[in-house]
Motif scaffolding. Structure first.
Motif, PDB file in Angstrom:
ATOM      1  N   ILE A 288      16.320 -18.776 -12.378  1.00 43.23           N
ATOM      2  CA  ILE A 288      17.097 -18.413 -11.190  1.00 43.23           C
ATOM      3  C   ILE A 288      16.228 -18.164  -9.965  1.00 43.23           C
ATOM      4  O   ILE A 288      16.749 -18.072  -8.863  1.00 43.23           O
ATOM      5  CB  ILE A 288      18.008 -17.197 -11.457  1.00 43.23           C
ATOM      6  N   GLY A 289      14.927 -18.052 -10.133  1.00 42.22           N
ATOM      7  CA  GLY A 289      14.054 -17.873  -8.976  1.00 42.22           C
ATOM      8  C   GLY A 289      12.901 -16.936  -9.265  1.00 42.22           C
ATOM      9  O   GLY A 289      12.609 -16.620 -10.414  1.00 42.22           O
ATOM     10  N   ASP A 290      12.274 -16.492  -8.175  1.00 46.41           N
ATOM     11  CA  ASP A 290      11.080 -15.663  -8.262  1.00 46.41           C
ATOM     12  C   ASP A 290      11.322 -14.297  -7.621  1.00 46.41           C
ATOM     13  O   ASP A 290      11.957 -14.202  -6.568  1.00 46.41           O
ATOM     14  CB  ASP A 290       9.910 -16.320  -7.527  1.00 46.41           C
ATOM     15  N   VAL A 291      10.787 -13.277  -8.256  1.00 41.35           N
ATOM     16  CA  VAL A 291      10.762 -11.928  -7.711  1.00 41.35           C
ATOM     17  C   VAL A 291       9.292 -11.571  -7.546  1.00 41.35           C
ATOM     18  O   VAL A 291       8.517 -11.648  -8.509  1.00 41.35           O
ATOM     19  CB  VAL A 291      11.450 -10.916  -8.659  1.00 41.35           C
ATOM     20  N   ILE A 292       8.901 -11.204  -6.323  1.00 37.78           N
ATOM     21  CA  ILE A 292       7.507 -10.871  -6.044  1.00 37.78           C
ATOM     22  C   ILE A 292       7.449  -9.407  -5.623  1.00 37.78           C
ATOM     23  O   ILE A 292       8.134  -8.992  -4.695  1.00 37.78           O
ATOM     24  CB  ILE A 292       6.914 -11.798  -4.969  1.00 37.78           C
ATOM     25  N   ILE A 293       6.643  -8.635  -6.326  1.00 37.46           N
ATOM     26  CA  ILE A 293       6.554  -7.192  -6.136  1.00 37.46           C
ATOM     27  C   ILE A 293       5.157  -6.823  -5.645  1.00 37.46           C
ATOM     28  O   ILE A 293       4.161  -7.284  -6.198  1.00 37.46           O
ATOM     29  CB  ILE A 293       6.842  -6.462  -7.464  1.00 37.46           C
ATOM     30  N   SER A 294       5.096  -5.967  -4.640  1.00 38.80           N
ATOM     31  CA  SER A 294       3.819  -5.411  -4.205  1.00 38.80           C
ATOM     32  C   SER A 294       3.514  -4.187  -5.058  1.00 38.80           C
ATOM     33  O   SER A 294       4.215  -3.181  -4.989  1.00 38.80           O
ATOM     34  CB  SER A 294       3.862  -5.004  -2.728  1.00 38.80           C
ATOM     35  N   ILE A 295       2.456  -4.274  -5.827  1.00 36.09           N
ATOM     36  CA  ILE A 295       2.070  -3.149  -6.675  1.00 36.09           C
ATOM     37  C   ILE A 295       1.621  -1.969  -5.821  1.00 36.09           C
ATOM     38  O   ILE A 295       1.824  -0.808  -6.194  1.00 36.09           O
ATOM     39  CB  ILE A 295       0.993  -3.560  -7.716  1.00 36.09           C
ATOM     40  N   GLU A 296       1.050  -2.259  -4.651  1.00 31.83           N
ATOM     41  CA  GLU A 296       0.628  -1.170  -3.759  1.00 31.83           C
ATOM     42  C   GLU A 296       1.844  -0.381  -3.252  1.00 31.83           C
ATOM     43  O   GLU A 296       1.842   0.852  -3.257  1.00 31.83           O
ATOM     44  CB  GLU A 296      -0.173  -1.723  -2.579  1.00 31.83           C
ATOM     45  N   SER A 297       2.871  -1.087  -2.831  1.00 28.94           N
ATOM     46  CA  SER A 297       4.100  -0.413  -2.387  1.00 28.94           C
ATOM     47  C   SER A 297       4.753   0.313  -3.549  1.00 28.94           C
ATOM     48  O   SER A 297       5.255   1.438  -3.391  1.00 28.94           O
ATOM     49  CB  SER A 297       5.080  -1.417  -1.781  1.00 28.94           C
ATOM     50  N   ALA A 298       4.762  -0.315  -4.711  1.00 33.66           N
ATOM     51  CA  ALA A 298       5.355   0.317  -5.889  1.00 33.66           C
ATOM     52  C   ALA A 298       4.639   1.622  -6.225  1.00 33.66           C
ATOM     53  O   ALA A 298       5.279   2.626  -6.549  1.00 33.66           O
ATOM     54  CB  ALA A 298       5.327  -0.640  -7.081  1.00 33.66           C
ATOM     55  N   GLU A 299       3.310   1.629  -6.150  1.00 31.00           N
ATOM     56  CA  GLU A 299       2.548   2.847  -6.429  1.00 31.00           C
ATOM     57  C   GLU A 299       2.898   3.949  -5.434  1.00 31.00           C
ATOM     58  O   GLU A 299       3.099   5.104  -5.825  1.00 31.00           O
ATOM     59  CB  GLU A 299       1.041   2.564  -6.395  1.00 31.00           C
ATOM     60  N   ARG A 300       2.961   3.618  -4.145  1.00 29.77           N
ATOM     61  CA  ARG A 300       3.302   4.613  -3.118  1.00 29.77           C
ATOM     62  C   ARG A 300       4.705   5.173  -3.345  1.00 29.77           C
ATOM     63  O   ARG A 300       4.927   6.380  -3.302  1.00 29.77           O
ATOM     64  CB  ARG A 300       3.222   3.996  -1.717  1.00 29.77           C
ATOM     65  N   GLN A 301       5.651   4.281  -3.594  1.00 27.59           N
ATOM     66  CA  GLN A 301       7.036   4.701  -3.774  1.00 27.59           C
ATOM     67  C   GLN A 301       7.210   5.534  -5.039  1.00 27.59           C
ATOM     68  O   GLN A 301       7.967   6.505  -5.044  1.00 27.59           O
ATOM     69  CB  GLN A 301       7.963   3.483  -3.770  1.00 27.59           C
ATOM     70  N   ALA A 302       6.523   5.166  -6.092  1.00 32.99           N
ATOM     71  CA  ALA A 302       6.598   5.957  -7.323  1.00 32.99           C
ATOM     72  C   ALA A 302       6.102   7.371  -7.069  1.00 32.99           C
ATOM     73  O   ALA A 302       6.727   8.343  -7.488  1.00 32.99           O
ATOM     74  CB  ALA A 302       5.785   5.290  -8.436  1.00 32.99           C
ATOM     75  N   TYR A 303       4.998   7.476  -6.364  1.00 33.00           N
ATOM     76  CA  TYR A 303       4.446   8.794  -6.037  1.00 33.00           C
ATOM     77  C   TYR A 303       5.439   9.591  -5.186  1.00 33.00           C
ATOM     78  O   TYR A 303       5.712  10.756  -5.467  1.00 33.00           O
ATOM     79  CB  TYR A 303       3.106   8.630  -5.313  1.00 33.00           C
TER      80      TYR A 303
END
Length: 103
Positions: free
Chosen positions: A40-55
């Motif tokens: 169905i397609g591609d999902v691209i995630i920024s691990i840097e943004s994910a780390e900030r948001q998780a924190y």
């Protein structure tokens, strides 16, 4: 496909495909004609943004990546959050899926 990348890459993609010159946490690129395929397609995630948001949200990185993966996949399936009604529907679906994945 889920791709883990960084802020610079997502900023470049966001600028190129959406004319938004800023980094974002997740982008989705649907596949044309996905009805004929399981892809169905591609999902691209920024691990840097994910780390900030998780924190910022007080949960672990895995939970944030799971949320971003679900969010991006919902976009691939046609969900959007351009207005309040769409946002409510998408967030409801997102919360239900994440809850299932956490059990």
């Amino acid at each position: 496909t889920v791709v883990i990348s960084d802020d610079d890459h997502l900023r470049d993609l966001n600028n190129k495909y959406a004319s938004d010159d800023h980094a974002t946490d997740v982008l989705s690129f649907p596949c044309d004609g996905y009805a004929e395929s399981q892809y169905i397609g591609d999902v691209i995630i920024s691990i840097e943004s994910a780390e900030r948001q998780a924190y910022e949200m007080g949960h672990d990185l895995l939970a944030e990546v799971r949320l971003l993966t679900v969010h991006g996949t919902l976009h691939l399936l046609g969900h959007d959050h351009a207005n309040d009604a769409q946002m409510a529907d998408m967030w409801k679906a997102q919360e239900a899926i994440v809850a299932l994945l956490e059990t």
